[in-house]
Structure formats: structure tokens, C-alpha cells
Design a protein around this motif. Structure first.
Motif, PDB file in Angstrom:
ATOM      1  N   HIS A  66       0.843  -1.196   0.000  1.00 35.27           N
ATOM      2  CA  HIS A  66       0.000   0.000   0.000  1.00 35.27           C
ATOM      3  C   HIS A  66       0.877   1.245   0.000  1.00 35.27           C
ATOM      4  CE1 HIS A  66      -2.287   3.242   2.253  1.00 35.27           C
ATOM      5  NE2 HIS A  66      -3.030   3.040   1.183  1.00 35.27           N
ATOM      6  N   SER A  67       0.586   2.211  -0.880  1.00 37.29           N
ATOM      7  CA  SER A  67       1.239   3.519  -0.860  1.00 37.29           C
ATOM      8  C   SER A  67       2.755   3.373  -1.044  1.00 37.29           C
ATOM      9  CB  SER A  67       0.863   4.228   0.446  1.00 37.29           C
ATOM     10  OG  SER A  67       1.270   5.573   0.448  1.00 37.29           O
ATOM     11  N   ALA A  89      -3.202   1.605  -4.143  1.00 39.60           N
ATOM     12  CA  ALA A  89      -2.947   3.055  -4.041  1.00 39.60           C
ATOM     13  C   ALA A  89      -1.451   3.314  -3.862  1.00 39.60           C
ATOM     14  CB  ALA A  89      -3.742   3.657  -2.885  1.00 39.60           C
ATOM     15  N   VAL A 184      -6.650   1.609  -7.968  1.00 37.49           N
ATOM     16  CA  VAL A 184      -6.620   3.072  -8.001  1.00 37.49           C
ATOM     17  C   VAL A 184      -7.845   3.614  -7.274  1.00 37.49           C
ATOM     18  CG1 VAL A 184      -6.634   5.146  -9.445  1.00 37.49           C
ATOM     19  CG2 VAL A 184      -5.449   3.083 -10.241  1.00 37.49           C
ATOM     20  N   ASP A 188      -8.249   9.691  -4.111  1.00 40.87           N
ATOM     21  CA  ASP A 188      -7.012   9.724  -3.320  1.00 40.87           C
ATOM     22  C   ASP A 188      -6.461  11.148  -3.311  1.00 40.87           C
ATOM     23  OD1 ASP A 188      -4.511   9.304  -2.173  1.00 40.87           O
ATOM     24  OD2 ASP A 188      -4.112   7.480  -3.313  1.00 40.87           O
ATOM     25  N   PRO A 193      -4.104  10.281  -8.047  1.00 41.16           N
ATOM     26  CA  PRO A 193      -4.463   9.019  -8.702  1.00 41.16           C
ATOM     27  C   PRO A 193      -3.774   8.810 -10.047  1.00 41.16           C
ATOM     28  CG  PRO A 193      -6.419  10.023  -7.750  1.00 41.16           C
ATOM     29  CD  PRO A 193      -5.302  11.041  -7.619  1.00 41.16           C
ATOM     30  N   HIS A 196      -0.714   6.689  -9.739  1.00 44.21           N
ATOM     31  CA  HIS A 196      -1.029   5.260  -9.758  1.00 44.21           C
ATOM     32  C   HIS A 196      -1.268   4.796 -11.198  1.00 44.21           C
ATOM     33  CE1 HIS A 196      -1.485   5.941  -5.542  1.00 44.21           C
ATOM     34  NE2 HIS A 196      -2.734   6.367  -5.595  1.00 44.21           N
ATOM     35  N   HIS A 215      -7.260   7.375  -0.114  1.00 41.18           N
ATOM     36  CA  HIS A 215      -5.985   6.667  -0.045  1.00 41.18           C
ATOM     37  C   HIS A 215      -6.078   5.459   0.885  1.00 41.18           C
ATOM     38  CE1 HIS A 215      -1.690   6.377  -0.661  1.00 41.18           C
ATOM     39  NE2 HIS A 215      -1.461   6.384   0.640  1.00 41.18           N
TER      40      HIS A 215
END
Length: 241
Positions: A66-67, A89, A184, A188, A193, A196, A215
Motif C-alpha cells: 500500500h502507498s 494506491a 486506483v 485519493d 491518482p 497510480h 488513499h
């Protein structure tokens, strides 16, 4: 190797492994799921730590990030146990590319104006710099679709990321050799986005857009995230058998 991959969940910046709790609840009766801590000290060192976790697993793994965790799995995903990658994300860096370079190609998100910086000690060296999100802005910037009572605690319990991680180039891009999926969240405001979309399209990923999700999509819509992870596991399980 067994036919059913283990699911390993790697969290991102400004969070900890508990950010996967709702996704774990969705998957725990179907797969073995682990969510190790991500040190958040640098892309290479965090990937090395994740690889040390993978070294302890006897069998195939679907690695989920994630992230900022996406940058980590981009390197750690070259591990021989990894048979698939899921980016939630997340940053999907190319080899030689940094977070700052990828992000700099697109307009800033709301995060940029709400960052806080603080020194942290490094033994035998100059202090480093920690980056976190202003707690007052955290609920809206990070998790606008998560209940306020929950995000207010997340804001004061967040784990910072070392600022140096933004400039550290990736030494590998596992998505070039492993099948990959991307999620996506269209609302966010932590990462644009389009960051991504660009990374996922470049990688040729199977992509799902989650309309209106923040997010923190793993907290607000865990069933969607779990469904994509299931898709990945089903797709790679025959290969892993």
C-alpha cells in the motif's frame, strides 16, 4: 512449493501493519496472511527487511503493498518466493526511478501542503528527517471516507517516513518479471491518482479503479481490496503448484 500462495501485506508511510486489519479479516479464512512491520527508513533497507521476512516463508507468496509499500514490494518482489504483486494506491517505480521523480511528473496532491518535518537521531551520523502528516489535516487528506473517530486516532498514531526515501532510486522493478495487479482509489488526495494510473499502465497491470475511495481504501473498502488479492492468488496459484 504448495499450490496456495501466502499473502504478505506491506503497509505504507504514515501507517502501520494494523492498517491491513480489515483486509486480513476478509482473507484469513481462505489464506495464510501475514502483515509484517515496514521500518519506513528507506526503500532499499525496507525492501531488505521485507526480503528477510520472505526468506522465512516456505512457499509461494503474493506480495501486496500500500502507498509507499508499493516502492518496497517493487524491490522485494524480485525474491524467488514471490509469484505475484498487488499495488494498492501505491507507487510502482521503474528501475533507477525515485518516489520524488515519479511524483514530480504530476500535480501535487493535498498531502504536499500538509507535511510536517522533524529530526530523528542516527547513531554515529547527522540526524535524519522524519516526514509525517499534520494531524489536523490527516483525516481529510489520508482517509476521508473512514469514520472520523477512527481517523483521529490514526492521525496521532501515524508512523513517519524518512525524508531521504523520496530521493532514493529503485534498484529493481519486480513488476517487469512478476504478474501484477493495481488498485486506483479515484478520490485519493494523498497520492495523485494519476501517479497510480501511470505506474500501473506502464507495468501492464490488471487494474481496478475504486470510485470515490480515499488513499485508505484498504480500511474503507476492504472487500474490494481483498477481491483483487483473491484474483491475484487464483491467477498465480497454478504457476506456483
Amino acid at each position: 512449493m504448495s499450490a496456495s500462495p501466502m499473502v504478505v501485506l506491506v503497509h505504507g508511510a504514515f501507517a502501520d501493519a494494523s492498517s491491513w486489519a480489515a483486509v486480513h479479516a476478509q482473507l484469513k479464512d481462505e489464506y495464510t496472511v501475514v502483515a509484517p512491520p515496514n521500518p519506513l527508513r528507506g526503500v532499499e533497507s525496507d525492501a531488505a527487511y521485507t526480503r528477510s521476512v520472505l526468506d522465512q516463508i516456505d512457499g509461494p507468496v503474493v506480495l501486496v503493498g500500500h502507498s509507499y509499500g508499493g516502492a518496497v514490494i517493487t524491490l522485494a518482489g524480485t525474491h524467488e518466493n514471490v509469484v505475484g504483486l498487488v499495488y494498492v494506491a501505491a507507487y510502482a517505480l521503474d528501475e533507477g526511478e525515485s518516489l520524488g521523480e515519479l511524483q514530480g511528473r504530476f500535480p501535487d496532491s493535498a498531502l504536499a501542503a500538509n507535511l510536517k518535518f522533524a529530526p530523528f537521531p542516527i547513531a554515529g551520523g547527522e540526524p535524519g528527517t522524519d516526514v509525517s502528516v499534520d494531524p489536523a489535516a490527516f483525516p481529510e487528506v489520508f482517509a476521508a471516507d473512514v469514520p472520523r473517530a477512527q481517523t483521529e486516532f490514526l492521525a496521532v498514531s501515524q508512523r513517519p517516513l524518512a525524508a531521504s526515501a523520496f530521493e532514493e532510486p529503485a534498484s529493481a522493478a519486480a513488476w517487469k518479471v512478476k504478474p501484477s495487479w493495481g488498485i486506483v482509489p479515484t478520490a485519493d488526495t494523498t497520492i495523485n491518482p494519476d501517479v497510480h494510473r501511470f505506474g500501473f499502465e506502464r507495468a501492464g497491470m490488471t487494474v481496478r479503479e475504486v470510485e470515490g475511495a480515499s488513499h485508505a481504501v484498504a480500511l474503507s473498502q476492504p472487500e474490494v481490496v481483498a477481491d483483487v488479492i483473491r484474483e491475484a492468488v487464483r491467477a498465480v496459484a497454478p504457476v506456483a503448484a
